[in-house]
Design a protein around this motif. Sequence first.
Motif, PDB file in Angstrom:
ATOM      1  N   SER A 176      -2.900  -8.757  -6.082  1.00 16.20           N
ATOM      2  CA  SER A 176      -3.546  -7.244  -6.650  1.00 16.20           C
ATOM      3  C   SER A 176      -4.738  -7.317  -6.775  1.00 16.20           C
ATOM      4  N   THR A 177      -5.487  -6.214  -6.260  1.00 18.40           N
ATOM      5  CA  THR A 177      -6.930  -6.035  -6.686  1.00 18.40           C
ATOM      6  C   THR A 177      -7.817  -6.647  -7.743  1.00 18.40           C
ATOM      7  N   SER A 233       0.710  -1.322  -0.295  1.00 21.70           N
ATOM      8  CA  SER A 233      -0.085  -0.312   0.282  1.00 21.70           C
ATOM      9  C   SER A 233       0.902   1.385   0.487  1.00 21.70           C
ATOM     10  N   THR A 254      -5.274 -13.619  -2.149  1.00 17.10           N
ATOM     11  CA  THR A 254      -4.913 -12.517  -1.701  1.00 17.10           C
ATOM     12  C   THR A 254      -4.374 -12.260  -3.433  1.00 17.10           C
ATOM     13  N   ILE A 266      -1.551  -2.025  -5.457  1.00 15.30           N
ATOM     14  CA  ILE A 266      -1.873  -2.555  -3.736  1.00 15.30           C
ATOM     15  C   ILE A 266      -2.622  -3.507  -3.407  1.00 15.30           C
ATOM     16  N   THR A 267      -2.070  -4.350  -2.753  1.00 19.04           N
ATOM     17  CA  THR A 267      -2.084  -6.010  -2.056  1.00 19.04           C
ATOM     18  C   THR A 267      -3.331  -6.287  -1.307  1.00 19.04           C
ATOM     19  N   LEU A 268      -4.557  -6.718  -1.668  1.00 21.34           N
ATOM     20  CA  LEU A 268      -5.880  -7.159  -1.101  1.00 21.34           C
ATOM     21  C   LEU A 268      -5.730  -8.391  -0.770  1.00 21.34           C
ATOM     22  N   THR A 269      -6.574  -8.640   0.818  1.00 20.87           N
ATOM     23  CA  THR A 269      -6.880  -9.847   0.822  1.00 20.87           C
ATOM     24  C   THR A 269      -8.229 -10.014   1.527  1.00 20.87           C
ATOM     25  N   LEU A 270      -8.450 -10.976   1.550  1.00 20.42           N
ATOM     26  CA  LEU A 270     -10.921 -10.803   1.493  1.00 20.42           C
ATOM     27  C   LEU A 270     -10.438 -12.716   1.617  1.00 20.42           C
ATOM     28  N   GLU A 327      -4.101   1.792  -8.333  1.00 16.58           N
ATOM     29  CA  GLU A 327      -5.256   0.658  -7.307  1.00 16.58           C
ATOM     30  C   GLU A 327      -4.326  -0.612  -7.503  1.00 16.58           C
ATOM     31  N   LEU A 360     -10.430  -0.506   1.830  1.00 15.36           N
ATOM     32  CA  LEU A 360      -8.505  -0.036   1.741  1.00 15.36           C
ATOM     33  C   LEU A 360      -8.989   1.662   2.170  1.00 15.36           C
ATOM     34  N   CYS A 376     -14.630  -3.863  -1.482  1.00 15.21           N
ATOM     35  CA  CYS A 376     -13.034  -3.172  -0.971  1.00 15.21           C
ATOM     36  C   CYS A 376     -12.480  -1.989  -0.698  1.00 15.21           C
TER      37      CYS A 376
END
Length: 208
Positions: free
Chosen positions: A71-72, A3, A69, A21-25, A18, A173, A169
């Motif tokens: 990238s978005t 981020s 997990t 950014i590393t996203l974990t859902l 965007e 974020l 998300c």
Amino acid sequence: MASPDGASGTGGSPEETELSITLTLRMLMHGKVTAEGSKGETVKRIREQSSARITISEGSCPERITTITGSTDAVFRAVSMIAFKLEEDLGAGADGVSAGRAPVTLRLVIPASQCGSLIGKAGAKIREIRESTGAQVQVAGDLLPNSTERAVTVSGVPDTIIQCVRQICAVILESPPKGATIPYHPGLSLGTILLSANQVRGHSLSKG
């Protein structure tokens, strides 16, 4: 931790920022849904085609945590593939004949400290998400057992679910969780196990 790099804004467009950014859902799914298909082919295919890292919690309880997990962009591709696979499975359940598009339901697991931002003042944000995507969104009032997380249920056809997850998300974020998060782990509590054991023992005694 992507981020800070993504947010540094070195002349990149908002879309590029965007994607970096590393996203974990985290999603709560039924064991039958998360069963990895024939030799894990379904999950393997989603991993390969989305480029997201997907892990499924171990255990024999009916529900599992699926963690996505990446990238978005990769995470949204994976969610899209999961939503369409669920719709396909629902359609195939009706004797292989699809009776219109059945609504699909995903249950996201989100830290409770972020749910306020998702709901918004007097419910304004969640209402805006419902109206703009056409999906049903419900934030559970209670915490999931032994955790500081809540379930956020999203229902609709896959296209509306994907739009809805994107908006959720975006909110989470922008609003990082506050304080320590105790993640939810599905499973029987010790009390339930002891209660079940006592019931079994009592039953066998009464038969004797």
